[in-house]
Enzyme design. Sequence first.
Site: not given
Length: 337
Positions: A227-228, A247
């Site tokens: 998944g994103d 980051h």
Amino acid sequence: MEVPPDPSHTERLVALLRGHAVTQLVAAAARFRIPDVLAEDALPVADIGARTGIPVPALDRYLPALAGLDIVQREPDGTYRVAPLGRLLRCEPGSLYGQALMAGNEYYGAWQELDHALLTGESAFHARHGCGLWEMTARKPDLAVAFARTMRWNSNRVLSDVLALHDFTDARLVVDLGAGDATLLCGVLARYPGVRGLAVEQGSMAARAAATVEEAGLNQRCGVQTGDIRRTVPSGGDVYILKSVIHNWPDEAATDILRNVRDAMPAGSRLLLVENAHDGTDPEAALRDLAMMVLFGSRDRTPAEYCALLTRAGFAASTPRRSSSGMCLIPATADKP
């Protein structure tokens, strides 16, 4: 009257300017697997050549340079053996092999576009290669493997800090978002046998995470989901981990990711934000921060800046916890109405 330069300053600057050569010397040792060739015993140059494909005349010039960098060491009889630094370049779990490969190739090219990043704030990696690091790992399986090895090294490095700074006893399901090869999550589950885990990663990296879970014998307690997290985050976790993820993104994209996490979190769940936060004065931290700009057009942040991002995304952040190594863990809860 002009004062002549201090010879020690000249020598130091010349050494700094040779950094490009040192990077390639070390990266080539990894590419030709020289530390692996010398893993068992010292070998004569001819044998090293036969196993690496490098002609002996070239090795006679190259190996002394590696010896000068403490990657190999030359024995009195003229044979070479791997030195302690060189052992860290072996193609094995927990080594710096993957990092060396990228430092000598994709990362090396990206740093050549530092001027572009400084002038625009945009990713030098994208300017050099025409795509981002994540897109490139999806296209190049070898790069994905090298990157996964680097993530394993990074996760192993901070695992003891995370376990020291947070107690997972009461967790039922720990969801590691952007889990890399799932080394950190598997380490948490190994310490807490009553906890289940879910590693979330993109594309080929999800396959690397699944391999690590299987290697650790945790298939029954740990799932892997492709998944994103820029689009959606699985719900149902008691603890969510974002380690070395935020980051990678500029403020707006980082805030969007955090909001996705917040929207997915059930009542009473917690987010653990784990980053190498800096105080703005450490030279090593400054170099890491520049690396984020070069690779992603993003930045490392201070603990206060990470807390501000969490607040903007609707979290209530607790006091940051720092380890002796400088790693920062910030617990947060979803500040939902």
